[in-house]
Every structure is written in C-alpha cells, then in structure tokens.
Write a protein that holds these residues in place. Structure first.
Motif, PDB file in Angstrom:
ATOM      1  N   LEU A  61       0.845  -1.182   0.000  1.00  0.00           N
ATOM      2  CA  LEU A  61       0.000   0.000   0.000  1.00  0.00           C
ATOM      3  C   LEU A  61       0.887   1.242   0.000  1.00  0.00           C
ATOM      4  O   LEU A  61       1.564   1.540   0.991  1.00  0.00           O
ATOM      5  CB  LEU A  61      -0.911  -0.014   1.229  1.00  0.00           C
TER       6      LEU A  61
ATOM      7  N   GLY B 220       1.725   5.481  -1.418  1.00  0.00           N
ATOM      8  CA  GLY B 220       1.112   6.777  -1.649  1.00  0.00           C
ATOM      9  C   GLY B 220       1.930   7.858  -0.977  1.00  0.00           C
ATOM     10  O   GLY B 220       2.695   7.585  -0.052  1.00  0.00           O
TER      11      GLY B 220
ATOM     12  N   LYS C 224      -2.828   6.503   3.894  1.00  0.00           N
ATOM     13  CA  LYS C 224      -2.392   5.123   4.074  1.00  0.00           C
ATOM     14  C   LYS C 224      -2.494   4.661   5.531  1.00  0.00           C
ATOM     15  O   LYS C 224      -3.118   3.636   5.829  1.00  0.00           O
ATOM     16  CB  LYS C 224      -0.931   4.952   3.596  1.00  0.00           C
ATOM     17  N   SER C 225      -1.883   5.409   6.418  1.00  0.00           N
ATOM     18  CA  SER C 225      -1.895   5.013   7.824  1.00  0.00           C
ATOM     19  C   SER C 225      -3.292   5.122   8.420  1.00  0.00           C
ATOM     20  O   SER C 225      -3.680   4.298   9.262  1.00  0.00           O
ATOM     21  CB  SER C 225      -0.908   5.860   8.634  1.00  0.00           C
TER      22      SER C 225
ATOM     23  N   ASP D 111       2.591  -1.133   9.310  1.00  0.00           N
ATOM     24  CA  ASP D 111       2.665   0.297   9.020  1.00  0.00           C
ATOM     25  C   ASP D 111       4.112   0.752   9.121  1.00  0.00           C
ATOM     26  O   ASP D 111       4.641   0.928  10.217  1.00  0.00           O
ATOM     27  CB  ASP D 111       1.792   1.077  10.007  1.00  0.00           C
TER      28      ASP D 111
ATOM     29  N   VAL E  37       1.973  -0.904   4.568  1.00  0.00           N
ATOM     30  CA  VAL E  37       2.138   0.496   4.193  1.00  0.00           C
ATOM     31  C   VAL E  37       3.625   0.828   4.183  1.00  0.00           C
ATOM     32  O   VAL E  37       4.342   0.529   5.141  1.00  0.00           O
ATOM     33  CB  VAL E  37       1.415   1.422   5.190  1.00  0.00           C
TER      34      VAL E  37
ATOM     35  N   HIS F 263       6.641   3.857   2.406  1.00  0.00           N
ATOM     36  CA  HIS F 263       7.050   4.912   1.490  1.00  0.00           C
ATOM     37  C   HIS F 263       8.125   4.414   0.525  1.00  0.00           C
ATOM     38  O   HIS F 263       8.487   5.121  -0.416  1.00  0.00           O
ATOM     39  CB  HIS F 263       7.611   6.111   2.269  1.00  0.00           C
TER      40      HIS F 263
ATOM     41  N   LEU G 213      -2.673   4.976  -3.045  1.00  0.00           N
ATOM     42  CA  LEU G 213      -3.634   5.976  -2.595  1.00  0.00           C
ATOM     43  C   LEU G 213      -3.120   7.367  -2.963  1.00  0.00           C
ATOM     44  O   LEU G 213      -1.919   7.634  -2.915  1.00  0.00           O
ATOM     45  CB  LEU G 213      -3.830   5.917  -1.078  1.00  0.00           C
TER      46      LEU G 213
END
Length: 237
Positions: free
Chosen positions: A39, A41, A47-48, A161, A192, A194, A209
């Motif tokens: 995931l 974005g 996201k979180s 996360d 999630v 980056h 997202l």
C-alpha cells in the motif's frame, strides 16, 4: 500466491473525516489468503489512516470493514483475527522479551501460553535474548519481537505500518522472510510503506492511494522500476 477462496479483508466504501478534511473517500480494498498488498502513496494520502481503521484503532465515518466475513463494527471478536505492527514497537521496555509475549498471550486469552511463547521466540530467532529487558535491545531486535507479538495469536490478517523504518539490511531481510512465511501459511498481509523496494519481492498486489482515494490497484507484475515510474506519474508529477 493469492487464493480464490473467500477474502480475509473486505473494505467497502470506507470514509474518514477529520472535521472538514476528508482523509479517506470511498475506499474499497480486498485481500485474500496468501496475498501481500503493498500500500503506497505520498504523505497525507491516507495510508496510515486506512490501516488504523482496518485495525480497529480509528472509527470510520462511513462504509464497512469485514475481516474473515465478520463486521469490524458490529462484531468485536473480528479484532482477534488481526495482527498489527507499526514502526513504533509499542513494547513494554521494562519487561523482558518473554514477558512481553506472555502479557500479549494473556490479553488474547490464549491457552498453552508457555508453548506459544517459546515457539514465537524460536520463530523470531530471539531465544538467546528471551530474558533480556526489552529496553536494552536494538531497534531491529525489538521489531522482531514486535512482529512475534503481532503473530502470537495466529491472526488471519497482518497489518504493517512502515515496519522497515530504522532497520538495518539484515533485520529488514529477516522481516521480509517472515512476511513471506506467514503469507505462505494463508495469512493476508497489508503493508504500508514509502519505499516499495522494501517489500517488493514479497508483494503480490500493489495499491496506490492519492488524496484519500485508490488510484491504482493491480497484481504486482513487471519490474519495480516500472511500478515506480507509474507511481511518480500518478502521485509526484
């Protein structure tokens, strides 16, 4: 490989507002047994917030979340099917690794606690550090303990996360292998990040997202470079 059986996670039209700000706008997401969903974005994409809604930590403003076919809103027992790990371990630093796992097992009402704790320590390669106070462990070791805790009750859905934050290469490789192992056992995973390269090898799907909406949802295929080019075109350019 993703299964064709019933999905473990179904997110249907989830919305979340913070005052006048719409953090999530009609999000749909499905994850089945053995799927690892990457995931992605930009900052502020939601996201979180989405992950915290699925974990039951934030109440959605609208929509429905089903875990194992059970409504997260109407059936509190659905939370027992979820394991959650963030970049902050949230462990009790004054307790040993073994004591942290015992405490988590008691909270979940598990039986055979000592056996489960021993198995979890072995699976995370933490047995030699089992009786050391958690506050004195390295960040990577604490993350291994945190994922052992998240998996202790054998959840059907694992939520991650930014779990690779601050990990060295060796610790990150161990975490990737653990994710691949639990997915092979039929757990659904949503991660999630980056930095898509952190989980790319284990991912089976990619979801992007942007401003609280899903702008891409597709099987992971091709090269990471191709995904990153498409991602930057959607979210950065």
């Amino acid at each position: 490989m993703a299964s064709t059986t019933s999905p473990i996670l179904e997110v249907r039209g989830i919305e979340r507002r913070f005052g006048a700000v719409a953090a999530l706008q009609g999000i749909d997401l499905v994850a089945g047994p053995g799927e690892v969903v990457l995931l992605a974005g930009p900052n502020g994409a939601g996201k979180s917030t989405l992950l915290r809604c699925v974990a039951g930590l934030v109440r959605p403003s609208g929509g429905e979340i089903l875990v194992g076919g059970h409504s997260l809103r109407r059936d509190p027992a659905a939370r027992s099917l979820i394991g959650f790990l963030s970049h902050q371990s949230l462990l009790y630093e004054d307790l040993t690794a073994r004591e942290n796992l015992r405490f988590a097992a008691a909270l979940h009402g598990l039986d055979q606690i000592e056996l489960r704790v021993m198995d979890a320590l072995n699976a995370a390669a933490l047995t030699p550090r089992a009786d050391l106070r958690t506050g004195g462990l390295s960040h990577g070791t604490r993350q291994r303990l945190a994922i052992a805790r998240a998996l202790l009750h054998r959840p059907r859905l694992l939520l991650l996360d930014e779990p690779f934050s601050g990990l060295d290469a060796a610790a990150a490789a161990l975490l990737r292998q653990r994710v691949a192992d639990v997915a092979a056992d039929g757990c659904a995973v949503v991660c999630v990040t980056h930095h898509p390269d952190e989980i790319w090898g284990a991912a089976t799907r990619t979801v992007v997202l942007q401003r609280g909406r899903v702008v891409a949802d597709q099987p992971r295929s091709g090269l990471l470079a191709d995904f990153l080019a498409d991602y930057h075109a959607r979210c950065v350019a």
